[in-house]
Design a protein around this motif. Structure first.
Motif, PDB file in Angstrom:
ATOM      1  N   HIS A 122     -31.220 -41.697  89.724  1.00  0.00           N
ATOM      2  CA  HIS A 122     -32.088 -40.796  90.501  1.00  0.00           C
ATOM      3  C   HIS A 122     -33.092 -41.543  91.375  1.00  0.00           C
ATOM      4  CE1 HIS A 122     -31.475 -36.933  87.931  1.00  0.00           C
ATOM      5  NE2 HIS A 122     -30.621 -37.836  87.495  1.00  0.00           N
TER       6      HIS A 122
ATOM      7  N   HIS B 186     -20.382 -42.774  88.831  1.00  0.00           N
ATOM      8  CA  HIS B 186     -21.685 -42.264  88.383  1.00  0.00           C
ATOM      9  C   HIS B 186     -22.575 -43.379  87.814  1.00  0.00           C
ATOM     10  CE1 HIS B 186     -24.719 -39.495  87.054  1.00  0.00           C
ATOM     11  NE2 HIS B 186     -24.679 -40.035  85.865  1.00  0.00           N
TER      12      HIS B 186
ATOM     13  N   HIS C 252     -26.853 -41.667  88.782  1.00  0.00           N
ATOM     14  CA  HIS C 252     -27.344 -41.812  87.412  1.00  0.00           C
ATOM     15  C   HIS C 252     -28.839 -42.125  87.298  1.00  0.00           C
ATOM     16  CE1 HIS C 252     -26.856 -42.117  83.128  1.00  0.00           C
ATOM     17  NE2 HIS C 252     -27.144 -43.404  83.076  1.00  0.00           N
TER      18      HIS C 252
ATOM     19  N   ASP D 261     -26.570 -36.312  91.086  1.00  0.00           N
ATOM     20  CA  ASP D 261     -27.505 -35.900  90.034  1.00  0.00           C
ATOM     21  C   ASP D 261     -28.267 -34.624  90.390  1.00  0.00           C
ATOM     22  OD1 ASP D 261     -27.559 -38.276  87.900  1.00  0.00           O
ATOM     23  OD2 ASP D 261     -27.247 -39.113  89.905  1.00  0.00           O
TER      24      ASP D 261
ATOM     25  N   HIS E 274     -27.956 -31.765  88.618  1.00  0.00           N
ATOM     26  CA  HIS E 274     -28.399 -31.154  87.342  1.00  0.00           C
ATOM     27  C   HIS E 274     -28.604 -29.645  87.453  1.00  0.00           C
ATOM     28  CE1 HIS E 274     -29.155 -34.838  84.864  1.00  0.00           C
ATOM     29  NE2 HIS E 274     -29.066 -35.388  86.064  1.00  0.00           N
TER      30      HIS E 274
ATOM     31  N   ASP F  63     -23.299 -35.810  87.325  1.00  0.00           N
ATOM     32  CA  ASP F  63     -24.404 -34.993  86.813  1.00  0.00           C
ATOM     33  C   ASP F  63     -24.603 -33.788  87.731  1.00  0.00           C
ATOM     34  OD1 ASP F  63     -24.631 -36.713  84.718  1.00  0.00           O
ATOM     35  OD2 ASP F  63     -26.684 -37.333  85.108  1.00  0.00           O
TER      36      ASP F  63
HETATM   37 FE   LIG Z   1     -28.662 -37.569  86.265  1.00  0.00          FE
END
Ligand SMILES: [Fe+2]
Length: 271
Positions: free
Chosen positions: A195, A154, A193, A8, A10, A50
């Motif tokens: 975090h 994920h 997913h 994650d 991002h 992510d």
């Molecule tokens: Fe995420």
């Protein structure tokens, strides 16, 4: 053997912040430096989705530049913020990644067999293990029933108590759980997913979510808790294989005091 998880991230285009707040490029750069400096150094990094924030090509270019700084091999699976085609373009030299269809594969060349699963559903925030993906996984598991195995994916296949994330977890999880139960070689199921560091005993194995090296989903276990994030101490998950078990650790990113000795030069506990 030591496995590091990055999840994650991002990543945004250069100069842009996630949600107007989070400098995810800086945080991934710090995370990569942190992993490279660990002693012992991890043998492999698993990137559990992510990768980018909006799946844009320029975000993958930025992510690729940062991940390329890792001193060890790394393997990527998509999350709901990713777009598989754009991801394939940037990482087209990653030969393990199928050229079409689900981005799922088996990593065979380590003491632990690692199976990456693609739980994404195009255009949806939730995940799914459909019949096609379950059949593929069953085939892989049956081909090496005695080798210690880790699954990484994920979307978590369990509910965490954080309701706004639980509504977008991995669907058809009971079917996946039944399959896992029949394959005791599965030592660990590693997810992203949410975090946050979260774990549960699940269908005869351990299923855990690792923290993001950027923002954390706010810990709010109240029903109808708000969808929100916090900037908490950033960390990665490390899995240490001792020949029998996979032991999960957190490694915090950043400058912390220490290490300080417990004992003085005469071997006495410092009072
Ligand atoms: Fe995420």
């Amino acid at each position: 053997m030591l496995i590091a998880q990055i999840t994650d991230t991002h990543i945004k285009s250069p100069g842009r912040l996630s949600y107007g707040k989070v400098d995810t490029c800086l945080y991934l750069w710090q995370c990569v430096n942190h992993i490279n400096a660990l002693l012992p150094r991890p043998d492999v990094v698993l990137v559990t989705g992510d990768i980018t924030d909006f799946g844009r090509q320029e975000e993958y270019v930025q992510a690729g530049l940062l991940f390329e700084q890792l001193a060890m091999p790394y393997f990527l699976i998509p999350g709901n913020h990713d777009l598989s085609d754009e991801m394939r373009v940037e990482f087209n030299d990653h030969s393990y990644m199928p050229s079409h269809g689900f981005i799922q594969y088996v990593i065979e060349d380590f003491p632990i067999r690692m199976i990456g699963l693609d739980t994404t559903v195009s255009g949806q925030p939730y995940g799914l293990m459909c019949k096609e993906r379950l059949n593929w996984l069953e085939k892989q598991l049956m081909s090496q029933p005695n080798k210690p195995t880790l699954l990484f994916m994920h979307h978590p296949p369990f509910k965490t108590g954080i309701e706004h994330m639980d509504v977008q977890n991995c669907r058809n999880a009971d079917a996946l759980g039944r399959l896992v139960e029949h394959h005791p070689q599965i030592k660990y199921v590693l997810c992203g997913h949410v975090h946050r560091q979260i774990e549960v005993a699940w269908h005869g194995t351990l299923c855990a979510i690792g923290p993001s090296p950027a923002h954390a989903v706010a810990l709010d276990l109240s029903p109808k808790g708000d969808s929100a994030f916090r900037l908490e101490p950033r960390a990665i998950k490390l899995l240490y294989w001792n020949g029998t078990d996979l032991i999960g650790h957190l490694s915090f990113i950043g400058g912390y005091e220490g290490p300080y000795p417990f004992f003085d030069n005469d071997g006495l506990l410092i009072e």
